[in-house]
Design an enzyme around this catalytic site. Structure first.
Site, short mmCIF file in Angstrom:
data_model
loop_
_atom_site.label_atom_id
_atom_site.label_comp_id
_atom_site.label_asym_id
_atom_site.label_seq_id
_atom_site.Cartn_x
_atom_site.Cartn_y
_atom_site.Cartn_z
N GLY A 59 -11.02 -10.91 -12.50
CA GLY A 59 -10.21 -9.74 -12.81
C GLY A 59 -9.36 -9.89 -14.05
N ASP B 75 -3.49 -8.23 -7.41
CA ASP B 75 -3.30 -8.61 -6.01
C ASP B 75 -4.13 -9.85 -5.66
OD1 ASP B 75 -2.52 -8.48 -3.35
OD2 ASP B 75 -3.96 -6.91 -2.83
N HIS C 150 0.82 -1.23 0.00
CA HIS C 150 0.00 0.00 0.00
C HIS C 150 0.85 1.28 0.00
CE1 HIS C 150 -3.67 -2.36 1.69
NE2 HIS C 150 -3.57 -2.46 0.38
N GLU D 72 -13.93 -7.41 -8.58
CA GLU D 72 -13.93 -8.25 -7.37
C GLU D 72 -14.98 -9.33 -7.59
OE1 GLU D 72 -12.27 -8.72 -4.37
OE2 GLU D 72 -13.77 -10.30 -4.16
N HIS E 204 -8.18 -7.50 -8.45
CA HIS E 204 -8.61 -8.20 -7.23
C HIS E 204 -8.74 -7.15 -6.14
CE1 HIS E 204 -6.64 -11.26 -9.68
NE2 HIS E 204 -7.26 -12.20 -8.99
N SER F 222 -6.61 -1.13 -0.98
CA SER F 222 -6.01 -0.46 -2.15
C SER F 222 -7.01 0.44 -2.90
CB SER F 222 -5.38 -1.50 -3.08
OG SER F 222 -6.22 -2.62 -3.26
N1 SAM Z 1 -6.20 -5.46 -3.23
C1 SAM Z 1 -6.88 -5.53 -1.95
C2 SAM Z 1 -6.22 -4.55 -1.00
O1 SAM Z 1 -4.98 -4.43 -1.02
O2 SAM Z 1 -6.94 -3.88 -0.25
C3 SAM Z 1 -6.86 -6.93 -1.36
C4 SAM Z 1 -7.32 -8.00 -2.31
S1 SAM Z 1 -7.33 -9.62 -1.63
C5 SAM Z 1 -5.63 -9.98 -1.47
C6 SAM Z 1 -7.78 -10.59 -3.02
C7 SAM Z 1 -9.25 -10.42 -3.44
O3 SAM Z 1 -9.44 -11.05 -4.71
C8 SAM Z 1 -10.26 -11.06 -2.50
O4 SAM Z 1 -11.20 -10.07 -2.08
C9 SAM Z 1 -10.95 -12.13 -3.35
O5 SAM Z 1 -12.35 -12.25 -3.07
C10 SAM Z 1 -10.75 -11.60 -4.75
N2 SAM Z 1 -10.74 -12.60 -5.83
C11 SAM Z 1 -10.41 -13.92 -5.77
N3 SAM Z 1 -10.44 -14.47 -7.01
C12 SAM Z 1 -10.77 -13.45 -7.86
C13 SAM Z 1 -10.90 -13.38 -9.27
N4 SAM Z 1 -10.71 -14.46 -10.05
N5 SAM Z 1 -11.22 -12.18 -9.84
C14 SAM Z 1 -11.43 -11.09 -9.05
N6 SAM Z 1 -11.31 -11.10 -7.70
C15 SAM Z 1 -10.98 -12.26 -7.12
#
Ligand code: SAM
Length: 261
Positions: free
Chosen positions: A138, A158, A19, A113, A42, A95
């Site tokens: 994503g 991410d 971040h 998401e 993500h 993020s």
């Molecule tokens: N980027 C965020 C942050 O730093 O605040 C944290 C993201 S977290 C590590 C990963 C996220 O990806 C989760 O909320 C999960 O539900 C989502 N996710 C998982 N598989 C995904 C996909 N195929 N496409 C989009 N989102 C997905």
């Protein structure tokens, strides 16, 4: 599968690495008046509650945001202050909230998401002018939409890396995205685990221009992640200074052993 929930990990040492660097990079890319397209593949839920049951269960934020007092004049410090002014003193910006605090009216934000509850929370926290929020995969989603306008872009990748194939998939995604959107910069976050699975991601990025930054945690947990990595693919001018500034700000949570490649 979608069992991962970032609320258990928000504000931990890995989040700080990601971040603070993200905030510095957005500040760098928005230094000139021309607008940018900011994308997350993500996104998570956007805003987290460090007093919530999930965060208290792991206590991980104590080894991250709990160890530093961000300077409010820095991009990350500004985003943290804006998030806490809007959501209370225990809030921690994901993020998307960091980007929201730093982007300008001429910039555009696209967030993907897949998890239904996380997506609903993200919409509640971030919906507004200049923001498009999608519930879709994503990688598939951005490849369908790219290239975005404005053409100058920043894409945060991410994933949760719950599935081993996500390392190779992230690299393949970067290669395909840059073939259709060459003006984009990607910031890919990855965990450093004892199994060293990130090697597959790094190898897959091989042909692309890339700057990597890896940090070991000062106080890693007994099991699991020992450090955090960032790959800046198609890095903009000044990216090394961006990463160095981020390390200096979050340095307390990292051990001395660090590497840049
Ligand atoms: N980027 C965020 C942050 O730093 O605040 C944290 C993201 S977290 C590590 C990963 C996220 O990806 C989760 O909320 C999960 O539900 C989502 N996710 C998982 N598989 C995904 C996909 N195929 N496409 C989009 N989102 C997905």
């Amino acid at each position: 599968m979608l069992s991962y929930q970032h609320a258990y990990h928000a504000g931990n040492a890995a989040d700080l690495h990601k971040h603070v660097a993200l905030a510095e990079l957005i500040a760098r890319l928005t230094a000139k008046p021309r607008g940018i397209a900011y994308v997350e593949t993500h996104a998570g839920r956007g805003v987290y509650d460090l007093d919530g049951a999930e965060a208290r269960k792991t206590g991980e934020a104590a080894e991250g945001i709990g160890r530093i007092a961000p300077d409010p004049s820095t991009p990350f410090g500004r985003a943290l202050a804006a998030c806490r002014a809007a959501h209370g003193p225990a809030a921690y910006p994901g993020s998307p909230a960091i980007a929201r605090a730093l982007l300008r009216t001429q910039d555009r934000m696209t967030l993907m998401e897949l998890h239904p509850a996380e997506h609903a929370a993200l919409r509640a926290a971030l919906a507004g002018d200049g923001v498009a929020i999608h519930r879709r995969d994503g990688f598939e989603g951005l490849l369908a939409l790219a290239p975005l306008k404005p053409r100058k872009g920043l894409v945060l990748v991410d994933p949760s890396y719950e599935i081993k194939t996500e390392y190779a998939a992230a690299a393949a995604f970067a290669r395909r995205l840059l073939a259709t959107w060459p003006e984009a910069t990607l910031m890919i976050w990855y965990p450093l685990l004892p199994a060293g699975r990130h090697a597959e991601l790094v190898a897959g990025l091989g042909p692309l221009p890339c700057l990597r930054d890896e940090v070991a945690f000062a106080r890693p947990p007994a099991r699991g992640m020992t450090g955090s990595g960032l790959a800046l693919v198609n890095p903009p001018h000044g990216a090394a200074a961006v990463l160095a500034a981020a390390r200096a700000q979050a340095g307390l949570v990292f051990a001395a052993r660090e590497s840049q490649a």
